[in-house]
Design a protein around this motif. Structure first.
Motif, PDB file in Angstrom:
ATOM      1  N   GLY A 228       4.104 -14.443  -2.758  1.00 17.90           N
ATOM      2  CA  GLY A 228       4.813 -13.195  -2.590  1.00 17.90           C
ATOM      3  C   GLY A 228       3.821 -11.990  -2.709  1.00 17.90           C
ATOM      4  O   GLY A 228       3.336 -11.845  -3.839  1.00 17.90           O
ATOM      5  N   VAL A 229       4.156 -10.954  -1.872  1.00 19.21           N
ATOM      6  CA  VAL A 229       3.582  -9.758  -2.025  1.00 19.21           C
ATOM      7  C   VAL A 229       4.303  -8.415  -1.762  1.00 19.21           C
ATOM      8  O   VAL A 229       5.214  -8.599  -0.790  1.00 19.21           O
ATOM      9  CB  VAL A 229       2.343  -9.444  -1.106  1.00 19.21           C
ATOM     10  N   GLY A 230       4.140  -7.250  -2.048  1.00 20.74           N
ATOM     11  CA  GLY A 230       4.573  -5.981  -1.910  1.00 20.74           C
ATOM     12  C   GLY A 230       3.585  -4.986  -1.715  1.00 20.74           C
ATOM     13  O   GLY A 230       2.692  -4.892  -2.235  1.00 20.74           O
ATOM     14  N   MET A 231       3.888  -4.237  -0.557  1.00 17.14           N
ATOM     15  CA  MET A 231       2.925  -3.329  -0.249  1.00 17.14           C
ATOM     16  C   MET A 231       3.448  -1.749   0.075  1.00 17.14           C
ATOM     17  O   MET A 231       4.809  -1.862   0.405  1.00 17.14           O
ATOM     18  CB  MET A 231       2.501  -3.530   1.280  1.00 17.14           C
ATOM     19  N   VAL A 232       3.059  -0.857  -0.314  1.00 18.27           N
ATOM     20  CA  VAL A 232       3.509   0.530   0.117  1.00 18.27           C
ATOM     21  C   VAL A 232       2.262   1.386   0.654  1.00 18.27           C
ATOM     22  O   VAL A 232       1.215   1.447   0.169  1.00 18.27           O
ATOM     23  CB  VAL A 232       4.075   1.275  -1.473  1.00 18.27           C
TER      24      VAL A 232
ATOM     25  N   THR B  87       7.190   7.335   2.531  1.00 21.24           N
ATOM     26  CA  THR B  87       6.125   6.139   2.859  1.00 21.24           C
ATOM     27  C   THR B  87       6.865   4.811   3.396  1.00 21.24           C
ATOM     28  O   THR B  87       8.083   4.932   3.748  1.00 21.24           O
ATOM     29  CB  THR B  87       5.920   5.672   1.422  1.00 21.24           C
ATOM     30  N   VAL B  88       6.163   3.869   3.795  1.00 19.48           N
ATOM     31  CA  VAL B  88       6.639   2.493   4.137  1.00 19.48           C
ATOM     32  C   VAL B  88       6.277   1.495   3.203  1.00 19.48           C
ATOM     33  O   VAL B  88       5.103   1.530   2.657  1.00 19.48           O
ATOM     34  CB  VAL B  88       6.022   2.325   5.595  1.00 19.48           C
ATOM     35  N   ARG B  89       7.289   0.647   3.171  1.00 11.79           N
ATOM     36  CA  ARG B  89       7.134  -0.501   1.883  1.00 11.79           C
ATOM     37  C   ARG B  89       7.314  -1.888   2.843  1.00 11.79           C
ATOM     38  O   ARG B  89       8.263  -1.653   3.815  1.00 11.79           O
ATOM     39  CB  ARG B  89       8.224  -0.567   0.973  1.00 11.79           C
TER      40      ARG B  89
END
Length: 228
Positions: free
Chosen positions: A111-115, A124-126
């Motif tokens: 699992g990853v999260g990006m901003v 911003t884009v997540r």
């Protein structure tokens, strides 16, 4: 003075405070409006693709099998993160300190999260998804910069992607004028939310009705009156 060289004591400042439940959080914050609650999409839309292609800075959060979280800042020329298709991102890795914390986590828990940030753009884009690491030579060449291939590549399988409003960036006064003009290049000198509305027209029309065409005005009102 704190003697931070010694092991943390059994009791720290955190113990002076009491956790609250999600029910209490909702009691304080209330519920989001439907068009905000339903903004997440399971793919990268056209304007989101443009946003990521203009991004020069993003953060990548990972977690290990014990739940310990790590957030890593990443900076690169625009277009370095590639959208392989609407459901897949390819993220280059450049020479660094070799601690490989991100890769340690991804190989144990995907699992990853990006901003993503674009200089001069408040919003911003997540992206949240599942990732794995590859050393595919053709892909590393495609992800190259300054004539050098990427060291490794992270493939992110998108689970959800969405736009985030610009309140945090506004409060931080994050952006000065960007001489590269990436903000104008991304938005074509139009309102940011005109592009968002175009990408998500059907969903937003169902939620906003006659207010669809004034989304930018609505958001600006929130920026002006509800920043703090």
């Amino acid at each position: 003075m704190w003697d931070y060289r010694r092991p943390a004591p059994e009791r720290t400042a955190a113990d002076d405070y009491t956790p609250i439940s999600m029910e209490r959080v909702r009691e304080i914050l209330g519920e989001p409006q439907p068009f905000i609650a339903e903004k997440k999409e399971p793919f990268i839309g056209d304007f989101m693709r443009r946003f990521i292609a203009h991004s020069t800075f993003f953060c990548l959060a990972t977690v290990d099998e014990t739940g310990a979280v790590d957030a890593s800042p990443k900076g690169d020329p625009p277009g370095s993160v590639r959208i392989l298709d609407p459901w897949t991102l390819a993220v280059p890795d450049r020479p660094g300190n070799r601690t490989a914390d991100t890769f340690e986590n991804i190989t144990r828990s995907p699992g990853v999260g990006m901003v993503f940030f674009v200089p001069g753009v408040r919003e911003t884009v997540r992206v949240n998804g599942d990732a794995f690491v590859t050393d595919d030579p053709d892909l590393l060449q495609r992800l190259g910069a300054e004539g050098k291939p990427a060291v490794l590549a992270t493939i992110v399988k998108v689970r959800e992607a969405f736009f985030q409003c610009g309140k945090a960036v506004i409060r931080a006064r994050l952006w000065e004028d960007d001489p590269r003009g990436l903000s104008g290049s991304l938005t074509l000198n139009r309102d940011f939310y005109a592009h968002v509305t175009a990408q998500m027209a059907e969903k937003m029309a169902a939620n906003l009705g006659e207010g669809l065409g004034s989304l930018g005005t609505i958001v600006q009102h929130h920026y002006d009156t509800e920043l703090f």
